[in-house]
Design a protein around this motif. Structure first.
Motif, mmCIF file in Angstrom:
data_model
loop_
_atom_site.group_PDB
_atom_site.id
_atom_site.type_symbol
_atom_site.label_atom_id
_atom_site.label_comp_id
_atom_site.label_asym_id
_atom_site.label_seq_id
_atom_site.Cartn_x
_atom_site.Cartn_y
_atom_site.Cartn_z
ATOM 1 N N GLY A 373 0.733 -1.254 0.000
ATOM 2 C CA GLY A 373 0.000 0.000 0.000
ATOM 3 C C GLY A 373 0.761 1.303 0.000
ATOM 4 N N LEU A 374 0.862 1.912 1.164
ATOM 5 C CA LEU A 374 1.433 3.248 1.281
ATOM 6 C C LEU A 374 2.910 3.308 0.910
ATOM 7 C CD1 LEU A 374 -0.142 4.627 4.577
ATOM 8 C CD2 LEU A 374 -0.349 5.621 2.314
ATOM 9 N N MET A 375 3.673 2.334 1.340
ATOM 10 C CA MET A 375 5.115 2.438 1.184
ATOM 11 C C MET A 375 5.552 2.387 -0.268
ATOM 12 S SD MET A 375 6.432 3.051 4.105
ATOM 13 C CE MET A 375 4.948 4.038 4.326
ATOM 14 N N ILE A 376 4.973 1.480 -1.059
ATOM 15 C CA ILE A 376 5.364 1.436 -2.464
ATOM 16 C C ILE A 376 4.869 2.683 -3.185
ATOM 17 C CG2 ILE A 376 3.346 0.106 -3.204
ATOM 18 C CD1 ILE A 376 5.120 -1.278 -5.258
ATOM 19 N N LEU A 377 3.729 3.225 -2.754
ATOM 20 C CA LEU A 377 3.250 4.460 -3.367
ATOM 21 C C LEU A 377 4.189 5.624 -3.069
ATOM 22 C CD1 LEU A 377 -0.632 4.337 -2.866
ATOM 23 C CD2 LEU A 377 0.708 3.792 -4.891
ATOM 24 N N ILE A 378 4.686 5.690 -1.848
ATOM 25 C CA ILE A 378 5.673 6.727 -1.528
ATOM 26 C C ILE A 378 6.934 6.510 -2.348
ATOM 27 C CG2 ILE A 378 7.102 7.712 0.305
ATOM 28 C CD1 ILE A 378 4.948 6.823 2.294
ATOM 29 N N PHE A 379 7.383 5.265 -2.412
ATOM 30 C CA PHE A 379 8.592 4.912 -3.161
ATOM 31 C C PHE A 379 8.480 5.357 -4.618
ATOM 32 C CE2 PHE A 379 11.997 2.334 -4.790
ATOM 33 C CZ PHE A 379 12.821 2.037 -3.708
ATOM 34 N N VAL A 380 7.374 4.999 -5.275
ATOM 35 C CA VAL A 380 7.249 5.317 -6.704
ATOM 36 C C VAL A 380 6.954 6.789 -6.936
ATOM 37 C CG1 VAL A 380 6.576 2.962 -7.266
ATOM 38 C CG2 VAL A 380 4.796 4.646 -6.801
ATOM 39 N N ASN A 381 6.299 7.446 -5.979
ATOM 40 C CA ASN A 381 6.111 8.894 -6.106
ATOM 41 C C ASN A 381 7.449 9.618 -6.101
ATOM 42 O OD1 ASN A 381 3.266 10.327 -6.026
ATOM 43 N ND2 ASN A 381 3.034 8.390 -4.924
ATOM 44 N N VAL A 382 8.358 9.156 -5.243
ATOM 45 C CA VAL A 382 9.705 9.746 -5.219
ATOM 46 C C VAL A 382 10.413 9.473 -6.541
ATOM 47 C CG1 VAL A 382 11.974 9.647 -4.112
ATOM 48 C CG2 VAL A 382 9.904 9.608 -2.717
ATOM 49 N N GLY A 383 10.307 8.228 -7.033
ATOM 50 C CA GLY A 383 10.938 7.893 -8.301
ATOM 51 C C GLY A 383 10.427 8.720 -9.453
ATOM 52 N N LEU A 384 9.123 8.970 -9.474
ATOM 53 C CA LEU A 384 8.549 9.796 -10.538
ATOM 54 C C LEU A 384 9.003 11.245 -10.415
ATOM 55 C CD1 LEU A 384 6.554 9.856 -12.940
ATOM 56 C CD2 LEU A 384 4.750 10.437 -11.289
ATOM 57 N N ALA A 385 9.011 11.760 -9.190
ATOM 58 C CA ALA A 385 9.434 13.154 -8.981
ATOM 59 C C ALA A 385 10.904 13.357 -9.316
ATOM 60 C CB ALA A 385 9.160 13.566 -7.534
ATOM 61 N N GLU A 386 11.735 12.338 -9.050
ATOM 62 C CA GLU A 386 13.169 12.448 -9.306
ATOM 63 C C GLU A 386 13.533 12.114 -10.757
ATOM 64 O OE1 GLU A 386 15.616 13.451 -7.326
ATOM 65 O OE2 GLU A 386 14.287 13.839 -5.635
ATOM 66 N N GLY A 387 12.559 11.677 -11.548
ATOM 67 C CA GLY A 387 12.830 11.358 -12.939
ATOM 68 C C GLY A 387 13.492 10.009 -13.153
ATOM 69 N N ILE A 388 13.366 9.095 -12.164
ATOM 70 C CA ILE A 388 13.945 7.759 -12.311
ATOM 71 C C ILE A 388 13.025 6.860 -13.128
ATOM 72 C CG2 ILE A 388 14.803 5.737 -11.066
ATOM 73 C CD1 ILE A 388 15.475 7.543 -8.729
ATOM 74 N N ILE A 389 11.717 7.028 -12.976
ATOM 75 C CA ILE A 389 10.746 6.262 -13.743
ATOM 76 C C ILE A 389 9.811 7.207 -14.481
ATOM 77 C CG2 ILE A 389 10.796 4.239 -12.223
ATOM 78 C CD1 ILE A 389 8.219 5.269 -10.931
ATOM 79 N N ASN A 390 9.131 6.668 -15.497
ATOM 80 C CA ASN A 390 8.182 7.480 -16.246
ATOM 81 C C ASN A 390 6.751 7.209 -15.774
ATOM 82 O OD1 ASN A 390 7.503 4.985 -17.355
ATOM 83 N ND2 ASN A 390 8.726 5.312 -19.203
ATOM 84 N N GLN A 391 5.794 7.887 -16.430
ATOM 85 C CA GLN A 391 4.396 7.771 -16.023
ATOM 86 C C GLN A 391 3.865 6.349 -16.187
ATOM 87 O OE1 GLN A 391 2.791 10.984 -15.289
ATOM 88 N NE2 GLN A 391 1.341 9.680 -14.220
ATOM 89 N N LYS A 392 4.276 5.660 -17.230
ATOM 90 C CA LYS A 392 3.784 4.312 -17.489
ATOM 91 C C LYS A 392 4.225 3.345 -16.396
ATOM 92 C CE LYS A 392 3.818 0.723 -21.067
ATOM 93 N NZ LYS A 392 4.314 0.352 -22.423
#
Length: 441
Positions: A373-392
């Motif tokens: 739940g929350l933890m992976i969402l925080i993890f991927v939100n950081v990744g998206l904000a930092e430009g490590i992953i894309n929207q897809k």
């Protein structure tokens, strides 16, 4: 006196209030409805709140009513939602740390919890990394190396949602049971390692190299040690005064809130994110039951009803799940789901069996540790904000969070031979807690 029309308002602060409040009202209404529906079908309320957040994003609300969605969640509203969600997660993690009786864990449980955390993280990290390498071209940004992308995917799949796990166990009346305490301890170790791992990834991605990551982790360790030693000693008289008084004054509550926000600010500033600071400060708080009860009475409802649903909505605004049924997207999604589930489940099962637990208990632990739940969402939100992953990739990982989290409670109940159609009644929960308290005495 003739009222001033809303359209004539020119003050940007007033306009911001007029923009934010409708968004909050819609989030709360949909979150409450989806939460109640989730409970009725035998799911934790938090799963319904996750669905509500995704529904408010471009996948459903944005597709059916695009103009209304753009108006309701205007660009000026999103930063406010981000700040509220960060504060909410920090306070919620504080409450989780506050309620964790880590010092009263049964003998040997700390070692078992550490083994559980590592055995559930390492296989998920390796399997997730392999999926990242295989689908790098299909999913990754062009400027991200295969190794960086693989490490991030593996790290995301390796986390366990400590807050969700705590809520799930609390709803079941098992947060103080042996398996509940063990699961919470293991999830705490899991999350601590995950934050350090994420700090390293962000440091490397930001061209800070190994030194930048080492400084962040070193500062985090120093912070945790100081808070759990000196901070705990300074807070002990506060707990004693609350115990003598039988309640908490406004001034004492102010001290608690300031300590939590200060801890969150510091960890956010060093790059480990505010939720870690909130959790550590919760661990440092007095263990007196009167103190814990007084803090929960003031914070719990506000955090769970208002602030955490805001985070799910903010994540949902960045989630697109249209096109998932296409072959190019469906195959990576299935691979991510299998890596996430098998990695956690197999590792937990092996450790539980090696420590003398039954197959049912091993399966139940594997189900619990798969709640992301929350933890992976925080993890991927950081990744998206930092430009490590894309929207897809972000959207696929949100789906992984939803599916694995939704499967946790049914598989847990099935493993222990409990009802899979509904949560226990409040009376059953109260009776279970009373029995556990008698055993503890």
């Amino acid at each position: 006196m003739t009222p001033i029309p809303l359209a004539a308002t020119q003050d940007p602060n007033v306009q911001l209030v007029l923009d934010v409040l409708p968004a909050l009202l819609v989030i709360l209404i949909l979150s409450a409805l989806c939460g109640k529906l989730a409970v009725k079908i035998g799911q934790p309320r938090v799963v319904g709140e996750m669905v509500a957040g995704i529904a408010l994003g471009p996948t459903l609300f944005g597709r059916v009513f695009p103009d209304a969605q753009q108006t309701l969640f205007a660009p000026s509203v999103k930063p406010v939602l981000y700040v509220l969600s960060t504060i909410g997660l920090t306070l919620f993690m504080f409450l989780v740390g506050l309620g964790l009786d880590h010092e009263k864990a049964p003998d040997g449980y700390r070692r078992t919890a550490t083994a559980l955390a590592l055995s559930s993280m390492v296989p998920a990290l390796l399997l997730g990394g392999a999926v990242g390498l295989v689908f790098h071209q299909e999913l990754s940004r062009s400027d991200i190396s295969p190794s960086m992308f693989a490490f991030f995917i593996g790290g995301a799949l390796a986390v366990t949602a400590f807050p969700m796990l705590a809520r799930l166990l609390y709803d079941q009346g098992l947060e103080r049971s042996p398996i509940g305490v063990l699961a919470l301890l293991a999830a705490a170790v899991d999350d601590a390692v995950a934050w350090c791992f994420l700090a390293l990834l962000v440091a490397f991605h930001g061209n800070e190299g190994l030194l930048g990551g080492a400084v962040t982790i070193g500062l985090s360790i120093i912070f945790a040690v100081l808070v759990l030693t000196l901070g705990r000693r300074l807070l002990r008289p506060l707990g004693e005064r609350v115990r003598v008084q039988g309640d908490m004054t406004s001034g004492q509550f102010w001290i608690v809130v300031m300590a939590v926000l200060a801890a969150g600010w510091f960890t956010e500033a060093i790059g480990v994110y505010a939720v870690f600071g909130g959790f550590v400060m919760g661990l440092a708080m007095p263990r007196d039951p009167a103190f814990q009860r007084a803090v929960r009475q003031r914070l719990l409802d506000l955090v769970q009803v208002l602030l955490v649903p805001v985070f799910f909505a903010f994540s949902g605004l960045n989630t697109r799940i249209d096109g998932v049924t296409q072959a190019a997207t469906l195959l990576p999604l299935v691979a991510l789901l299998l890596a996430a589930f098998i990695g956690k489940y197999s590792g937990c099962m092996a450790v539980m069996r090696s420590r003398g637990f039954s197959w049912r208990e091993g399966s139940a632990m594997g189900a619990l540790m798969n709640a992301r739940g929350l933890m992976i969402l925080i993890f991927v939100n950081v990744g998206l904000a930092e430009g490590i992953i894309n929207q897809k990739t972000f959207s696929l990982l949100v789906l992984v969070a939803l599916v694995t989290s939704a499967s946790a409670l049914p598989l847990f109940n099935l493993s222990l031979g409990r009802s899979v159609t509904k949560l226990p009644s409040q009376q059953a929960v109260a009776e279970a807690r009373a029995a556990e308290e008698q055993l503890r005495k």
